[in-house]
Design an enzyme around this catalytic site. Structure first.
Site, PDB file in Angstrom:
ATOM      1  N   LYS A  70     -17.477  57.521  89.851  1.00 62.99           N
ATOM      2  CA  LYS A  70     -18.364  57.916  88.749  1.00 62.99           C
ATOM      3  C   LYS A  70     -19.677  57.161  88.880  1.00 62.99           C
ATOM      4  O   LYS A  70     -19.766  56.126  89.542  1.00 62.99           O
ATOM      5  CB  LYS A  70     -17.722  57.621  87.388  1.00 62.99           C
TER       6      LYS A  70
ATOM      7  N   PRO B 178     -16.556  52.165  97.362  1.00 62.75           N
ATOM      8  CA  PRO B 178     -16.797  50.724  97.462  1.00 62.75           C
ATOM      9  C   PRO B 178     -16.225  49.960  96.268  1.00 62.75           C
ATOM     10  O   PRO B 178     -16.187  50.464  95.143  1.00 62.75           O
ATOM     11  CB  PRO B 178     -18.323  50.623  97.504  1.00 62.75           C
ATOM     12  N   VAL B 179     -15.808  48.735  96.543  1.00 61.63           N
ATOM     13  CA  VAL B 179     -15.197  47.877  95.525  1.00 61.63           C
ATOM     14  C   VAL B 179     -16.277  47.013  94.874  1.00 61.63           C
ATOM     15  O   VAL B 179     -17.186  46.524  95.538  1.00 61.63           O
ATOM     16  CB  VAL B 179     -14.110  46.990  96.170  1.00 61.63           C
ATOM     17  N   GLY B 180     -16.174  46.820  93.556  1.00 60.89           N
ATOM     18  CA  GLY B 180     -17.170  46.018  92.855  1.00 60.89           C
ATOM     19  C   GLY B 180     -18.536  46.653  92.893  1.00 60.89           C
ATOM     20  O   GLY B 180     -19.557  45.978  92.979  1.00 60.89           O
TER      21      GLY B 180
ATOM     22  N   LEU C 126     -18.721  51.893  90.403  1.00 60.52           N
ATOM     23  CA  LEU C 126     -18.393  53.307  90.615  1.00 60.52           C
ATOM     24  C   LEU C 126     -17.004  53.676  90.102  1.00 60.52           C
ATOM     25  O   LEU C 126     -16.572  54.825  90.238  1.00 60.52           O
ATOM     26  CB  LEU C 126     -18.506  53.655  92.104  1.00 60.52           C
TER      27      LEU C 126
ATOM     28  N   GLY D   2     -13.888  52.886  91.028  1.00 62.89           N
ATOM     29  CA  GLY D   2     -12.840  53.263  91.967  1.00 62.89           C
ATOM     30  C   GLY D   2     -11.444  52.860  91.535  1.00 62.89           C
ATOM     31  O   GLY D   2     -10.522  53.686  91.521  1.00 62.89           O
ATOM     32  N   ALA D   3     -11.250  51.592  91.171  1.00 64.33           N
ATOM     33  CA  ALA D   3      -9.922  51.120  90.783  1.00 64.33           C
ATOM     34  C   ALA D   3      -9.439  51.819  89.520  1.00 64.33           C
ATOM     35  O   ALA D   3      -8.263  52.180  89.402  1.00 64.33           O
ATOM     36  CB  ALA D   3      -9.944  49.607  90.586  1.00 64.33           C
ATOM     37  N   SER D   4     -10.337  52.029  88.571  1.00 63.34           N
ATOM     38  CA  SER D   4      -9.970  52.713  87.325  1.00 63.34           C
ATOM     39  C   SER D   4      -9.569  54.156  87.587  1.00 63.34           C
ATOM     40  O   SER D   4      -8.617  54.674  86.994  1.00 63.34           O
ATOM     41  CB  SER D   4     -11.141  52.678  86.344  1.00 63.34           C
TER      42      SER D   4
ATOM     43  N   ASP E  16     -12.623  51.634  81.655  1.00 66.63           N
ATOM     44  CA  ASP E  16     -13.150  52.842  82.301  1.00 66.63           C
ATOM     45  C   ASP E  16     -12.085  53.912  82.520  1.00 66.63           C
ATOM     46  O   ASP E  16     -12.398  55.093  82.647  1.00 66.63           O
ATOM     47  CB  ASP E  16     -13.745  52.506  83.678  1.00 66.63           C
TER      48      ASP E  16
END
EC number: 2.7.1.148
Length: 284
Positions: free
Chosen positions: A22, A104-106, A109, A111-113, A146
């Site tokens: 996102k 990408p991590v941190g 965007l 990603g983990a959520s 998120d």
């Protein structure tokens, strides 16, 4: 291969879920709450940059990570989320879950959520939806503010601590996301944010401009200055894009920055030569 929504089924029975990234089309902070969280509102939109999540039956629960942004996921919210969902439902989830980390991590965007929402939503459907929408929202928000947004994706206004979601009409845009290869900590950026903010636009004005398809003229990120103070690479990226004629916007708490439209090949090469990642995306 057959496909239903973001779920793919491979010939060998392996399920593949596409978990989208996102971007924040603005992030406004209204103040800090007694519980330590911040009251915010933000316009969020999913984009066609995906993590791919492979799920297959296994002798126990195992969560692995592969891909350009892989890391040890034993303590990741996907692993912890599945364990918690197992305790709540009384079901054992003996699956091998492999997350191909393309987001990408941190990076701001989500990603983990998105990964968490995709996996828990899938498991809930496998059990014929024991958790209804509000229960699922509450469960996901206990891990990530998120995550509830990703249950539906598209375009939404998020508010409160970010866990309240109002679905909006999608906005069709091409954007280019640039990741300056630095992992920004959401908690660190929010924790360092101490400024008193004045809302330049009222929420009603923002929604009106959205209806007029005038998104570019409302974007403001109250966290940007704080993030730049902590992570100098974000400031370097923003200044570079401005110097070559683009209007950059930071997503979430950083570190990714995006512009509307595409970058020239020359600019893309210049960014990539610094070890930064460039993604040409569309809103979805």
């Amino acid at each position: 291969m057959n496909k239903k929504n973001n779920l793919l089924v491979l010939e060998d029975g392996v399920k593949v879920i596409l978990a989208p990234a996102k971007v924040n089309f603005g992030l406004w902070i209204k103040g800090k709450r007694p519980d330590g969280y911040h009251d915010i509102f933000s316009i969020i939109h999913t984009i066609d940059l995906y993590d791919r999540i492979y799920i297959e039956l296994h002798y126990t629960l195992e969560v692995l990570s592969v891909g350009p942004f892989s890391k040890n996921l034993k303590d990741n919210i996907v692993y912890e989320g599945v364990l918690a969902f197992s305790r709540l439902t009384g079901k054992n989830f003996d699956y091998k879950i492999v997350i191909e980390k393309n987001i990408p991590v941190g990076a701001g965007l989500g990603g983990a959520s998105s990964d968490l929402a995709a996996v828990i939503s899938y498991l809930n459907e496998e059990l014929e939806n024991p958790m209804k929408e509000q229960e699922l929202t509450d469960f996901l928000s206990s891990f990530s503010k998120d995550a509830p947004f990703f249950l539906k994706g598209g375009c939404a206004l998020v508010y409160g601590t970010g866990d309240q979601v109002k679905v909006l009409e999608p906005i069709s845009r091409e954007i280019t996301v640039v990741y300056p290869n630095i992992e920004a900590s959401t908690s660190k950026v929010y924790g360092a944010f101490t400024k008193q903010t004045e809302e330049v636009l009222l929420l009603e004005d923002i929604l009106r401009l959205l209806e007029e398809n005038d998104i570019e003229n409302i974007i403001e990120n109250h966290l940007q200055e704080t993030a730049i103070e902590i992570y100098k690479e974000i400031g370097e990226l923003i200044r570079f894009l401005e110097s070559v004629g683009y209007k950059p916007y930071m997503s979430g708490s950083g570190s990714s920055v995006y512009v509307f439209g595409k970058l020239s090949d020359k600019i893309k090469m210049a960014l990539e030569s610094r070890g930064w990642y460039v993604y040409e995306c569309k809103t979805i």
